[in-house]
Design a protein around this motif. Structure first.
Motif, PDB file in Angstrom:
ATOM      1  N   PHE A   1       0.702  -1.463  -0.184  1.00  0.00           N
ATOM      2  CA  PHE A   1       0.041   0.069  -0.087  1.00  0.00           C
ATOM      3  C   PHE A   1       0.944   1.142  -0.081  1.00  0.00           C
ATOM      4  O   PHE A   1       0.605   2.254  -0.940  1.00  0.00           O
ATOM      5  N   ARG A   2       1.911   1.337   0.949  1.00  0.00           N
ATOM      6  CA  ARG A   2       2.710   2.232   0.917  1.00  0.00           C
ATOM      7  C   ARG A   2       3.482   2.588  -0.297  1.00  0.00           C
ATOM      8  O   ARG A   2       3.490   3.688  -0.998  1.00  0.00           O
ATOM      9  N   SER A   3       3.701   1.474  -1.100  1.00  0.00           N
ATOM     10  CA  SER A   3       4.497   1.781  -2.514  1.00  0.00           C
ATOM     11  C   SER A   3       3.435   2.179  -3.298  1.00  0.00           C
ATOM     12  O   SER A   3       3.701   3.185  -4.358  1.00  0.00           O
ATOM     13  N   PHE A   4       2.251   1.816  -3.284  1.00  0.00           N
ATOM     14  CA  PHE A   4       1.283   2.047  -4.270  1.00  0.00           C
ATOM     15  C   PHE A   4       1.024   3.609  -4.209  1.00  0.00           C
ATOM     16  O   PHE A   4       0.810   4.372  -5.046  1.00  0.00           O
ATOM     17  N   VAL A   5       0.767   4.118  -3.009  1.00  0.00           N
ATOM     18  CA  VAL A   5       0.377   5.479  -2.788  1.00  0.00           C
ATOM     19  C   VAL A   5       1.682   6.295  -3.050  1.00  0.00           C
ATOM     20  O   VAL A   5       1.287   7.596  -3.597  1.00  0.00           O
ATOM     21  N   LYS A   6       2.799   6.020  -2.776  1.00  0.00           N
ATOM     22  CA  LYS A   6       4.017   6.540  -3.098  1.00  0.00           C
ATOM     23  C   LYS A   6       4.121   6.916  -4.537  1.00  0.00           C
ATOM     24  O   LYS A   6       4.392   8.043  -5.217  1.00  0.00           O
ATOM     25  N   LYS A   7       3.667   5.926  -5.420  1.00  0.00           N
ATOM     26  CA  LYS A   7       3.668   6.087  -6.752  1.00  0.00           C
ATOM     27  C   LYS A   7       2.621   7.252  -7.262  1.00  0.00           C
ATOM     28  O   LYS A   7       2.677   7.991  -8.295  1.00  0.00           O
ATOM     29  N   LYS A   8       1.583   7.026  -6.728  1.00  0.00           N
ATOM     30  CA  LYS A   8       0.263   7.797  -7.103  1.00  0.00           C
ATOM     31  C   LYS A   8       0.382   9.145  -6.663  1.00  0.00           C
ATOM     32  O   LYS A   8      -0.281   9.844  -7.112  1.00  0.00           O
ATOM     33  N   THR A   9       1.201   9.351  -5.639  1.00  0.00           N
ATOM     34  CA  THR A   9       1.463  10.957  -5.288  1.00  0.00           C
ATOM     35  C   THR A   9       2.638  11.480  -5.592  1.00  0.00           C
ATOM     36  O   THR A   9       3.003  12.757  -5.118  1.00  0.00           O
TER      37      THR A   9
END
Length: 181
Positions: free
Chosen positions: A155-163
Motif C-alpha cells: 500500500f505504501r509503495s502504491f500510494v507513493k507512486k500515485k502521489t
C-alpha cells in the motif's frame, strides 16, 4: 471540541456558556439567539426536521442559522485511490452527505426557513507526500485496516507512486445560510 474551546477562551469569560445538550430539545427560551451554528453536525442527527424546528424556535426574528456540510464530490480522489488498491475498501460506510449535504440541504431546510442560501467554500488540497495521505487513510472510519495492514508495504509503495509530485483532492464543502424574514 467544547473542552478545547473552553480552554482557548477561558471559562471565566462571562460572554460564553459551554453546554452540551440534545439538539432535538434545545434548552433555551424561544427567540433567544441572533445566530445558531451547526458545523458538520446535522448529518449526525437522527431527526433533522426536529433539530430545524428547535433552531427555528430559539432564533430571534431575523436571526440566522448557519450549517456547514459537504457534497458528494468531497474528497472522492482519496476513496478512488484506496479502491484502486483494493476495491473492497470503503473509507466510510456512511455517506453522510446523503442524510444532509449540499445536494439535498435546501430541500431539507426550506420547510423551516423562509430563506435558504448555499455558499460553497472554494477549496482543495494538494498533499505533498505519501505518508500524510497514508496516515489520513488509516484514520478513517471504514474497513481499510482490514485490507491494508497485512499489505502495508504494498500500500505504501502504491500510494507513493500515485502521489509523486503531489496528490490533488477535491473539497466539496460549504454552508447553508438560513433566515426567517
Amino acid at each position: 471540541m467544547l473542552r478545547d474551546t473552553r480552554r482557548s477562551i477561558g471559562s471565566e469569560d462571562s460572554r460564553f456558556d459551554f453546554n452540551t445538550f440534545d439538539c432535538c430539545h434545545i434548552p433555551y427560551k424561544d427567540n433567544s439567539f441572533d445566530l445558531v451554528l451547526a458545523n458538520h453536525v446535522l448529518f449526525y442527527c437522527e431527526d433533522i426536521a426536529q433539530v430545524c424546528r428547535e433552531v427555528n424556535r430559539v432564533l430571534k426574528d431575523g436571526g440566522t442559522f448557519i450549517c456547514s456540510t459537504y457534497g458528494s464530490l468531497h474528497m472522492n480522489e482519496v476513496s478512488q485511490l484506496v479502491s484502486d488498491f483494493d476495491d473492497r475498501i470503503v473509507l466510510s460506510a456512511d455517506k453522510l452527505y446523503e442524510r444532509f449535504g449540499r445536494e439535498n440541504g435546501n430541500e431539507i431546510l426550506s420547510p423551516f426557513f423562509s430563506e435558504v442560501l448555499w455558499k460553497s467554500y472554494d477549496d482543495s488540497l494538494l498533499v505533498p507526500d505519501s505518508e500524510t495521505l497514508i496516515s489520513y487513510v488509516l484514520s478513517c472510519h471504514g474497513n481499510q485496516n482490514q485490507y491494508i495492514v497485512d499489505r502495508f508495504k504494498d500500500f505504501r509503495s502504491f500510494v507513493k507512486k500515485k502521489t509523486t509530485g503531489g496528490f490533488y483532492i477535491t473539497k466539496d464543502a460549504g454552508i447553508f445560510i438560513c433566515r426567517n424574514i
